[in-house]
Motif scaffolding. Structure first.
Motif, mmCIF file in Angstrom:
data_model
loop_
_atom_site.group_PDB
_atom_site.id
_atom_site.type_symbol
_atom_site.label_atom_id
_atom_site.label_comp_id
_atom_site.label_asym_id
_atom_site.label_seq_id
_atom_site.Cartn_x
_atom_site.Cartn_y
_atom_site.Cartn_z
ATOM 1 N N GLN A 175 44.573 37.783 42.177
ATOM 2 C CA GLN A 175 43.821 37.432 40.961
ATOM 3 C C GLN A 175 42.489 36.785 41.323
ATOM 4 O OE1 GLN A 175 46.554 34.961 38.781
ATOM 5 N NE2 GLN A 175 47.670 36.705 37.898
ATOM 6 N N LEU A 176 42.504 35.929 42.353
ATOM 7 C CA LEU A 176 41.254 35.308 42.809
ATOM 8 C C LEU A 176 40.287 36.361 43.353
ATOM 9 C CD1 LEU A 176 42.707 32.140 44.606
ATOM 10 C CD2 LEU A 176 41.513 32.220 42.404
ATOM 11 N N SER A 178 40.214 39.459 42.451
ATOM 12 C CA SER A 178 39.753 40.243 41.313
ATOM 13 C C SER A 178 38.587 39.547 40.618
ATOM 14 C CB SER A 178 40.910 40.467 40.333
ATOM 15 O OG SER A 178 40.492 41.193 39.210
ATOM 16 N N ARG A 179 38.649 38.220 40.489
ATOM 17 C CA ARG A 179 37.558 37.476 39.842
ATOM 18 C C ARG A 179 36.277 37.570 40.653
ATOM 19 N NH1 ARG A 179 40.964 31.969 38.389
ATOM 20 N NH2 ARG A 179 42.416 32.940 36.877
ATOM 21 N N ARG A 180 36.403 37.489 41.970
ATOM 22 C CA ARG A 180 35.203 37.576 42.818
ATOM 23 C C ARG A 180 34.601 38.978 42.803
ATOM 24 N NH1 ARG A 180 35.683 33.742 48.173
ATOM 25 N NH2 ARG A 180 36.353 31.854 47.077
ATOM 26 N N ARG A 182 34.549 40.977 40.341
ATOM 27 C CA ARG A 182 33.830 41.184 39.083
ATOM 28 C C ARG A 182 32.391 40.673 39.172
ATOM 29 N NH1 ARG A 182 38.533 38.818 36.519
ATOM 30 N NH2 ARG A 182 40.049 40.462 36.031
ATOM 31 N N LYS A 183 32.169 39.704 40.064
ATOM 32 C CA LYS A 183 30.825 39.145 40.202
ATOM 33 C C LYS A 183 29.918 40.039 41.056
ATOM 34 C CE LYS A 183 32.528 34.388 39.815
ATOM 35 N NZ LYS A 183 32.645 33.068 40.493
#
Length: 377
Positions: A175-176, A178-180, A182-183
């Motif tokens: 999940q972490l 995935s967040r990175r 997206r940036k």
């Protein structure tokens, strides 16, 4: 069959008075009648044979166990009534012989027979005692299965605990990531998002397998409510409607509308229906008909799921409830195990009939009255 008693009696006949002779004969007749009554009252089979293996006496229990006719077998070789019985091999072993055997006529049973000489010092023939050990064997098999399931439950709990923590950790880290991702712009991320989705899907699948395994073997307490099986079945079919349509499977319902309400755990029963219907659809890759029928007696309700699939081979029939046994590449082999656990926890039983290339019928029996017994898991 020679007898030392008769030999001695014959030698003394010239010296016996008629009254004494009559007394001896009456005593013999009385003892013969007494022994025959005792043998007839026994539940164990008794067969007397001479040195050549010919039957000189057989009681009713032995006739019933082996499907023999007393008049037809008396005076004949025992092997004529029992196909596959090797009398000569028993004689070669010498002394008493005890063995287990499986018979298929008149019923499929397991028997133990014990053959021993009537007299070790004189050639008086043999006595054969037969016991029905079918129930004992079944209880032993059930005990072994219960111990195996208990061991699997303990193993599953340990595996679930050991795998649960790393799976949770992997899920958080993905999940972490995935967040990175997206940036980042699409050019920098490339196909990383696709690879990440695959990893997340595999973790979810592993978690699902562990959950199914625990659900299959872990004892649970059903939350019982008075429900109608017809309603639960229709709810399950509604959920599976898209999958049934995609599989090109036609559902034929032959349910009595007056099936009585009974105490059920609705969620568990729907899970059992879900597994059975999905299995039937997967067994008919080219489409077909699944007939679901339901009827009842004063004691139980019977539901039948009959598909037109490829059927199950005799080799595979004995492995259907083994954990992780499956003939499909994508299957977990836990579906039927879960169904059996659910049905047994409701006091019922599952029965499977199948013929290759003709299809499979799965019958569920659910009691309308409480049974004074429980299955040990």
């Amino acid at each position: 069959m020679k007898s030392g008693f008769f030999d001695k009696l014959v030698k003394r006949m010239d010296h016996l008075e008629p009254a004494d002779m009559q007394r001896y004969l009456q005593r013999l007749v009385q003892e013969k009648g007494l022994f025959e009554k005792v043998f007839e009252a026994l539940q164990e089979g008794v067969i007397l044979l001479d040195q050549e293996g010919k039957v000189t006496y057989v009681n009713s229990a032995a006739c019933n166990l082996f499907g023999l006719q007393r008049d037809n077998i008396h005076g004949q070789q025992l092997t004529q009534g029992l196909q596959g019985f090797d009398w000569n091999a028993l004689l070669k072993s010498g002394g008493a012989v005890s063995r287990d055997l499986e018979i298929f006529y008149p019923e499929n049973r397991y028997l133990n027979f014990y053959v021993t000489p009537i007299d070790e010092h004189e050639d008086l023939g043999f006595v054969m005692l037969i016991r029905d050990i079918t129930l004992t064997r079944k209880l032993t098999e059930e005990k072994i299965e219960s111990e195996r399931i208990t061991a699997l439950t303990m193993l599953a709990a340990g595996v679930a605990h050991e795998l649960g923590n790393p799976l949770n950790s992997l899920t958080i880290h993905l999940q972490l990531l995935s967040r990175r991702l997206r940036k980042l712009d699409k050019k920098s991320s490339g196909n990383l998002e696709e690879l990440l989705e695959v990893a997340q899907g595999e973790i979810k699948r592993m978690d699902g397998i562990i959950s199914q395994f625990l659900a299959a073997i872990r004892p649970t307490q059903p939350q019982l409510q008075r429900l109608h099986l017809n309603d639960l079945l229709h709810e399950t079919l509604k959920v599976l409607k898209p999958e049934i349509k995609q599989a090109n499977v036609r559902i034929k319902l032959d349910l009595r509308s007056d099936l009585p309400a009974m105490l059920l755990d609705g969620d568990q029963i729907k899970q059992a229906f879900y597994n059975l219907i999905r299995n039937a659809c997967q067994a008919m890759p080219n489409g077909g008909r699944l007939t679901i029928s339901g009827t009842f007696t004063d004691f139980e309700i019977r539901l039948s799921f009959h598909d037109q699939g490829k059927g199950i081979t005799s080799e595979n029939m004995g492995n259907l409830f083994q954990p992780f046994f499956t003939t499909r590449k994508s299957g977990t082999g836990l579906g039927l195990l879960i169904v059996r656990r659910i049905i047994r926890e409701h006091g019922g039983e599952i029965e499977i009939e199948s013929k290759v290339a003709e299809g499979t019928r799965i019958n569920l029996y659910l009691p309308l009255t409480e049974k004074r017994m429980r299955y040990l898991e």
